[in-house]
Design a protein around this motif. Structure first.
Motif, PDB file in Angstrom:
ATOM      1  N   UNK A 259     -14.586  -5.310  -1.137  1.00 18.33           N
ATOM      2  CA  UNK A 259     -13.976  -3.991  -1.278  1.00 18.33           C
ATOM      3  C   UNK A 259     -12.459  -4.063  -1.219  1.00 18.33           C
ATOM      4  N   UNK A 260     -11.932  -4.934  -0.356  1.00 16.75           N
ATOM      5  CA  UNK A 260     -10.480  -5.099  -0.264  1.00 16.75           C
ATOM      6  C   UNK A 260      -9.909  -5.658  -1.558  1.00 16.75           C
ATOM      7  N   UNK A 261     -10.635  -6.591  -2.170  1.00 18.59           N
ATOM      8  CA  UNK A 261     -10.172  -7.153  -3.446  1.00 18.59           C
ATOM      9  C   UNK A 261     -10.181  -6.080  -4.530  1.00 18.59           C
ATOM     10  N   UNK A 262     -11.248  -5.276  -4.580  1.00 22.10           N
ATOM     11  CA  UNK A 262     -11.318  -4.201  -5.577  1.00 22.10           C
ATOM     12  C   UNK A 262     -10.193  -3.194  -5.353  1.00 22.10           C
ATOM     13  N   UNK A 263      -9.940  -2.826  -4.100  1.00 18.97           N
ATOM     14  CA  UNK A 263      -8.858  -1.873  -3.811  1.00 18.97           C
ATOM     15  C   UNK A 263      -7.493  -2.462  -4.164  1.00 18.97           C
ATOM     16  N   UNK A 264      -7.310  -3.761  -3.944  1.00 14.43           N
ATOM     17  CA  UNK A 264      -6.051  -4.409  -4.321  1.00 14.43           C
ATOM     18  C   UNK A 264      -5.842  -4.326  -5.835  1.00 14.43           C
ATOM     19  N   UNK A 265      -6.937  -4.594  -6.593  1.00 12.74           N
ATOM     20  CA  UNK A 265      -6.838  -4.509  -8.058  1.00 12.74           C
ATOM     21  C   UNK A 265      -6.532  -3.063  -8.490  1.00 12.74           C
ATOM     22  N   UNK A 266      -7.138  -2.086  -7.844  1.00 20.44           N
ATOM     23  CA  UNK A 266      -6.847  -0.692  -8.173  1.00 20.44           C
ATOM     24  C   UNK A 266      -5.394  -0.348  -7.843  1.00 20.44           C
ATOM     25  N   UNK A 267      -4.891  -0.894  -6.748  1.00 18.53           N
ATOM     26  CA  UNK A 267      -3.486  -0.659  -6.387  1.00 18.53           C
ATOM     27  C   UNK A 267      -2.556  -1.267  -7.430  1.00 18.53           C
ATOM     28  N   UNK A 268      -2.901  -2.449  -7.921  1.00 19.41           N
ATOM     29  CA  UNK A 268      -2.094  -3.073  -8.980  1.00 19.41           C
ATOM     30  C   UNK A 268      -2.110  -2.200 -10.236  1.00 19.41           C
ATOM     31  N   UNK A 269      -3.265  -1.655 -10.550  1.00 15.73           N
ATOM     32  CA  UNK A 269      -3.377  -0.770 -11.710  1.00 15.73           C
ATOM     33  C   UNK A 269      -2.542   0.493 -11.499  1.00 15.73           C
ATOM     34  N   UNK A 270      -2.604   1.057 -10.294  1.00 14.32           N
ATOM     35  CA  UNK A 270      -1.835   2.259  -9.970  1.00 14.32           C
ATOM     36  C   UNK A 270      -0.330   1.985 -10.087  1.00 14.32           C
ATOM     37  N   UNK A 271       0.105   0.844  -9.580  1.00 16.32           N
ATOM     38  CA  UNK A 271       1.525   0.491  -9.684  1.00 16.32           C
ATOM     39  C   UNK A 271       1.949   0.310 -11.141  1.00 16.32           C
ATOM     40  N   UNK A 272       1.080  -0.255 -11.953  1.00 12.43           N
ATOM     41  CA  UNK A 272       1.369  -0.389 -13.382  1.00 12.43           C
ATOM     42  C   UNK A 272       1.510   0.967 -14.057  1.00 12.43           C
ATOM     43  N   UNK A 273       0.640   1.918 -13.698  1.00  8.47           N
ATOM     44  CA  UNK A 273       0.739   3.274 -14.255  1.00  8.47           C
ATOM     45  C   UNK A 273       2.051   3.934 -13.835  1.00  8.47           C
ATOM     46  N   UNK A 274       2.407   3.810 -12.563  1.00  6.25           N
ATOM     47  CA  UNK A 274       3.664   4.399 -12.086  1.00  6.25           C
ATOM     48  C   UNK A 274       4.860   3.773 -12.799  1.00  6.25           C
ATOM     49  N   UNK A 275       4.805   2.480 -13.028  1.00  6.05           N
ATOM     50  CA  UNK A 275       5.905   1.791 -13.699  1.00  6.05           C
ATOM     51  C   UNK A 275       6.075   2.318 -15.130  1.00  6.05           C
TER      52      UNK A 275
END
Length: 187
Positions: free
Chosen positions: A156-172
């Motif tokens: 779950x932590x790995x999945x949440x990390x990947x989602x956070x990376x995706x979220x940061x990409x969207x914000x960028x």
């Protein structure tokens, strides 16, 4: 005050990634609690069954020590120090057997000792008592439950990390679009 179920409430700033993360968190905790409990109970039951089978299958037999066992010379051990020695016994089928087992130090050849054998007449370790087996099964069950819970939590932590990376990409990407509009100077 924090509102309950805030992750699922409608919000103009909420993104698809946020909803996915909310469901991931819910699934992880459900699997940690339910899956860990089930895995622990199954492992404890299986361990208890194996240990009960050992208690049924093994029986104590009187044996005779074939060689003298010297007293401990290490000076570190206690009076109940045990060392491997050769013993002889008669199996349940009537055949004479020999083997090595742990006996108390300082025991003389010809002394009677109690050994445990399985149904085939082979030497075996003493099976744990019902109480010791229950404790061992409980520990194994707890370890299995914790192992599954840890694995699920880690995934779950790995999945949440990947989602956070995706979220940061969207914000960028959004900042690249909106940022230049804020770059003018007032004056």
């Amino acid at each position: 005050m924090k509102k309950p179920l805030w992750r699922w409430r409608s919000n103009p700033l909420r993104r698809r990634v946020d909803v996915v993360e909310a469901w991931v968190v819910l699934a992880v905790w459900a699997l940690v609690v339910v899956g860990g409990t089930v895995a622990g109970l199954v492992a404890a039951g299986a361990a208890d069954e194996v240990l009960a089978h050992q208690r049924e299958e093994r029986e104590p037999v009187r044996a005779v020590l074939l060689v003298d066992v010297p007293t401990s010379t290490s000076g570190i051990g206690t009076e109940s120090e045990r060392t491997p020695a050769t013993v002889a016994w008669t199996a349940s089928d009537g055949s004479r057997r020999t083997g090595r087992t742990l006996v108390d130090t300082g025991t003389k050849a010809g002394s009677p000792v109690v050994v445990w054998q399985d149904r085939q007449g082979r030497l075996a370790t003493r099976p744990p008592s019902a109480g010791a087996a229950a404790v061992e099964a409980g520990v194994l069950g707890a370890a299995a439950g914790c192992a599954l819970a840890g694995a699920v939590f880690g995934a779950g932590a790995v999945v949440r990390w990947r989602l956070e990376q995706q979220r940061l990409g969207l914000w960028d990407r959004e900042w690249t679009t909106v940022g230049p509009r804020w770059g003018h100077k007032t004056g």
